[in-house]
Design a protein around this motif. Structure first.
Motif, PDB file in Angstrom:
ATOM      1  N   ILE A  10       0.842  -1.199   0.000  1.00  0.00           N
ATOM      2  CA  ILE A  10       0.000   0.000   0.000  1.00  0.00           C
ATOM      3  C   ILE A  10       0.876   1.247   0.000  1.00  0.00           C
ATOM      4  CG2 ILE A  10      -1.727   1.325   1.294  1.00  0.00           C
ATOM      5  CD1 ILE A  10      -2.943  -1.224   0.338  1.00  0.00           C
ATOM      6  N   HIS A  11       0.523   2.201  -0.865  1.00  0.00           N
ATOM      7  CA  HIS A  11       1.133   3.528  -0.879  1.00  0.00           C
ATOM      8  C   HIS A  11       0.112   4.460  -0.241  1.00  0.00           C
ATOM      9  CE1 HIS A  11       2.532   7.163  -3.535  1.00  0.00           C
ATOM     10  NE2 HIS A  11       2.782   7.350  -2.243  1.00  0.00           N
ATOM     11  N   LEU A  12       0.435   4.969   0.938  1.00  0.00           N
ATOM     12  CA  LEU A  12      -0.458   5.813   1.716  1.00  0.00           C
ATOM     13  C   LEU A  12       0.021   7.257   1.663  1.00  0.00           C
ATOM     14  CD1 LEU A  12      -2.682   6.266   3.934  1.00  0.00           C
ATOM     15  CD2 LEU A  12      -0.902   5.653   5.616  1.00  0.00           C
ATOM     16  N   VAL A  13      -0.925   8.188   1.498  1.00  0.00           N
ATOM     17  CA  VAL A  13      -0.613   9.617   1.457  1.00  0.00           C
ATOM     18  C   VAL A  13      -1.608  10.361   2.333  1.00  0.00           C
ATOM     19  CG1 VAL A  13      -0.333  11.642  -0.033  1.00  0.00           C
ATOM     20  CG2 VAL A  13       0.077   9.350  -0.973  1.00  0.00           C
ATOM     21  N   PHE A  14      -1.101  11.235   3.203  1.00  0.00           N
ATOM     22  CA  PHE A  14      -1.979  12.154   3.934  1.00  0.00           C
ATOM     23  C   PHE A  14      -1.192  13.399   4.305  1.00  0.00           C
ATOM     24  CE2 PHE A  14      -0.580   8.957   7.038  1.00  0.00           C
ATOM     25  CZ  PHE A  14      -0.070   9.719   8.081  1.00  0.00           C
ATOM     26  N   SER A  15      -1.926  14.473   4.545  1.00  0.00           N
ATOM     27  CA  SER A  15      -1.269  15.750   4.797  1.00  0.00           C
ATOM     28  C   SER A  15      -1.529  16.230   6.219  1.00  0.00           C
ATOM     29  CB  SER A  15      -1.749  16.816   3.796  1.00  0.00           C
ATOM     30  OG  SER A  15      -2.970  17.377   4.182  1.00  0.00           O
ATOM     31  N   THR A  16      -0.826  17.281   6.557  1.00  0.00           N
ATOM     32  CA  THR A  16      -1.099  17.965   7.804  1.00  0.00           C
ATOM     33  C   THR A  16      -2.426  18.710   7.653  1.00  0.00           C
ATOM     34  OG1 THR A  16       0.135  19.892   7.056  1.00  0.00           O
ATOM     35  CG2 THR A  16       1.337  18.261   8.378  1.00  0.00           C
ATOM     36  N   LYS A  17      -3.043  19.029   8.752  1.00  0.00           N
ATOM     37  CA  LYS A  17      -4.299  19.780   8.724  1.00  0.00           C
ATOM     38  C   LYS A  17      -4.096  21.088   7.965  1.00  0.00           C
ATOM     39  CE  LYS A  17      -8.513  20.460  10.469  1.00  0.00           C
ATOM     40  NZ  LYS A  17      -9.623  19.629  10.112  1.00  0.00           N
ATOM     41  N   GLU A  18      -4.963  21.336   6.985  1.00  0.00           N
ATOM     42  CA  GLU A  18      -4.916  22.542   6.153  1.00  0.00           C
ATOM     43  C   GLU A  18      -3.572  22.704   5.441  1.00  0.00           C
ATOM     44  OE1 GLU A  18      -5.898  25.457   9.120  1.00  0.00           O
ATOM     45  OE2 GLU A  18      -8.036  24.972   9.031  1.00  0.00           O
ATOM     46  N   ARG A  19      -2.856  21.582   5.307  1.00  0.00           N
ATOM     47  CA  ARG A  19      -1.546  21.558   4.645  1.00  0.00           C
ATOM     48  C   ARG A  19      -0.573  22.566   5.260  1.00  0.00           C
ATOM     49  NH1 ARG A  19      -5.505  21.228   2.155  1.00  0.00           N
ATOM     50  NH2 ARG A  19      -5.559  23.303   1.279  1.00  0.00           N
ATOM     51  N   ARG A  20      -0.688  22.747   6.565  1.00  0.00           N
ATOM     52  CA  ARG A  20       0.231  23.655   7.271  1.00  0.00           C
ATOM     53  C   ARG A  20       1.631  23.042   7.266  1.00  0.00           C
ATOM     54  NH1 ARG A  20      -2.212  25.333  12.884  1.00  0.00           N
ATOM     55  NH2 ARG A  20      -0.226  26.430  12.932  1.00  0.00           N
ATOM     56  N   PRO A  21       2.659  23.844   7.071  1.00  0.00           N
ATOM     57  CA  PRO A  21       4.029  23.321   6.931  1.00  0.00           C
ATOM     58  C   PRO A  21       4.694  23.001   8.275  1.00  0.00           C
ATOM     59  CG  PRO A  21       4.035  25.685   6.638  1.00  0.00           C
ATOM     60  CD  PRO A  21       2.583  25.279   6.794  1.00  0.00           C
ATOM     61  N   GLU A  54       7.168  19.292   3.905  1.00  0.00           N
ATOM     62  CA  GLU A  54       6.712  19.999   5.100  1.00  0.00           C
ATOM     63  C   GLU A  54       5.224  19.851   5.407  1.00  0.00           C
ATOM     64  OE1 GLU A  54       6.633  22.769   1.606  1.00  0.00           O
ATOM     65  OE2 GLU A  54       8.257  21.638   2.541  1.00  0.00           O
ATOM     66  N   ASP A  55       4.414  19.474   4.423  1.00  0.00           N
ATOM     67  CA  ASP A  55       2.968  19.455   4.659  1.00  0.00           C
ATOM     68  C   ASP A  55       2.279  18.118   4.403  1.00  0.00           C
ATOM     69  OD1 ASP A  55       3.142  19.413   1.903  1.00  0.00           O
ATOM     70  OD2 ASP A  55       1.770  21.092   1.597  1.00  0.00           O
ATOM     71  N   HIS A  56       3.033  17.075   4.089  1.00  0.00           N
ATOM     72  CA  HIS A  56       2.398  15.767   3.899  1.00  0.00           C
ATOM     73  C   HIS A  56       3.426  14.643   3.918  1.00  0.00           C
ATOM     74  CE1 HIS A  56       3.625  16.497  -0.290  1.00  0.00           C
ATOM     75  NE2 HIS A  56       3.513  15.196  -0.467  1.00  0.00           N
ATOM     76  N   VAL A  57       2.902  13.423   4.064  1.00  0.00           N
ATOM     77  CA  VAL A  57       3.756  12.242   4.113  1.00  0.00           C
ATOM     78  C   VAL A  57       3.262  11.178   3.148  1.00  0.00           C
ATOM     79  CG1 VAL A  57       4.501  12.602   6.499  1.00  0.00           C
ATOM     80  CG2 VAL A  57       2.495  11.193   6.037  1.00  0.00           C
ATOM     81  N   HIS A  58       4.213  10.313   2.769  1.00  0.00           N
ATOM     82  CA  HIS A  58       3.940   9.127   1.965  1.00  0.00           C
ATOM     83  C   HIS A  58       4.533   7.942   2.709  1.00  0.00           C
ATOM     84  CE1 HIS A  58       3.082  11.068  -2.067  1.00  0.00           C
ATOM     85  NE2 HIS A  58       3.591  12.088  -1.381  1.00  0.00           N
ATOM     86  N   LEU A  59       3.803   6.853   2.787  1.00  0.00           N
ATOM     87  CA  LEU A  59       4.333   5.602   3.322  1.00  0.00           C
ATOM     88  C   LEU A  59       4.080   4.506   2.305  1.00  0.00           C
ATOM     89  CD1 LEU A  59       3.027   7.177   6.009  1.00  0.00           C
ATOM     90  CD2 LEU A  59       3.855   5.113   7.098  1.00  0.00           C
ATOM     91  N   LEU A  60       5.081   3.711   2.055  1.00  0.00           N
ATOM     92  CA  LEU A  60       4.939   2.505   1.244  1.00  0.00           C
ATOM     93  C   LEU A  60       5.175   1.343   2.193  1.00  0.00           C
ATOM     94  CD1 LEU A  60       4.622   0.926  -1.395  1.00  0.00           C
ATOM     95  CD2 LEU A  60       7.081   1.285  -1.788  1.00  0.00           C
ATOM     96  N   CYS A  61       4.159   0.507   2.370  1.00  0.00           N
ATOM     97  CA  CYS A  61       4.234  -0.556   3.368  1.00  0.00           C
ATOM     98  C   CYS A  61       3.720  -1.877   2.812  1.00  0.00           C
ATOM     99  CB  CYS A  61       3.375  -0.199   4.580  1.00  0.00           C
ATOM    100  SG  CYS A  61       3.914   1.297   5.425  1.00  0.00           S
ATOM    101  N   ARG A  62       4.257  -2.940   3.393  1.00  0.00           N
ATOM    102  CA  ARG A  62       3.669  -4.261   3.164  1.00  0.00           C
ATOM    103  C   ARG A  62       2.556  -4.384   4.189  1.00  0.00           C
ATOM    104  NH1 ARG A  62       6.279 -10.040   1.743  1.00  0.00           N
ATOM    105  NH2 ARG A  62       4.339 -11.212   1.892  1.00  0.00           N
TER     106      ARG A  62
END
Length: 151
Positions: A10-21, A54-62
């Motif tokens: 799974i490639h997961l993506v989510f950001s900080t609230k309101e894309r705050r840095p 600064e405003d979001h992350v990606h995780l690639l996981c098994r």
């Protein structure tokens, strides 16, 4: 078959609230990424790569056989939010956005997606988060409503 076996990535993506840095400081960002990877591993979803800006992350996981996607993401966000606020007193307002996007990844694309996740800083010199997410959603044929994606 007496044994349950799984190889789901799974490639997961989510950001900080309101894309705050919140994650502008590179040392802080690296620590948050490492922490997310550790939490994911505790949830039996071993991280292959964690990246972001600064405003979001990606995780690639098994992905684990024993947890739902929603439970995984909820726990990642919950635990990491508590940790960030305790570890970095200057980030007392830190929050993740409510939603997320995740995408299946085939074994044959793991190397390509891994490079994409770890090279987020270079990627975002040309493309902003919202355009990046729209492109991922299109690529994976996901329908979305702009009114509900950006919190």
């Amino acid at each position: 078959m007496p044994q349950s076996l799984s190889a789901v990535y799974i490639h997961l993506v989510f950001s900080t609230k309101e894309r705050r840095p919140f994650l502008r400081d590179l040392k802080t960002r690296d620590s948050v990424h490492a922490y997310l990877g550790a939490v994911s591993k505790k949830l039996d979803c071993t991280a292959i790569a964690v990246g972001g800006v600064e405003d979001h992350v990606h995780l690639l996981c098994r992905f684990s056989r024993t947890i739902t996607q929603a439970e995984w993401v909820k726990e990642l966000k919950r635990v990491s939010t508590i940790w960030v606020k305790e570890e970095y007193r200057n980030l007392a307002d830190f929050q993740w956005q409510n939603g997320y996007a995740d995408f299946s990844v085939s074994q044959s694309n793991l190397d390509q997606v891994t490079r994409y996740v770890v090279n987020q800083s270079e990627h975002h010199q040309e493309v902003g988060f919202q355009d990046e997410l729209r492109a991922l959603l299109r690529k994976h044929n996901v329908e979305w409503d702009e009114r509900y994606v950006w919190d």
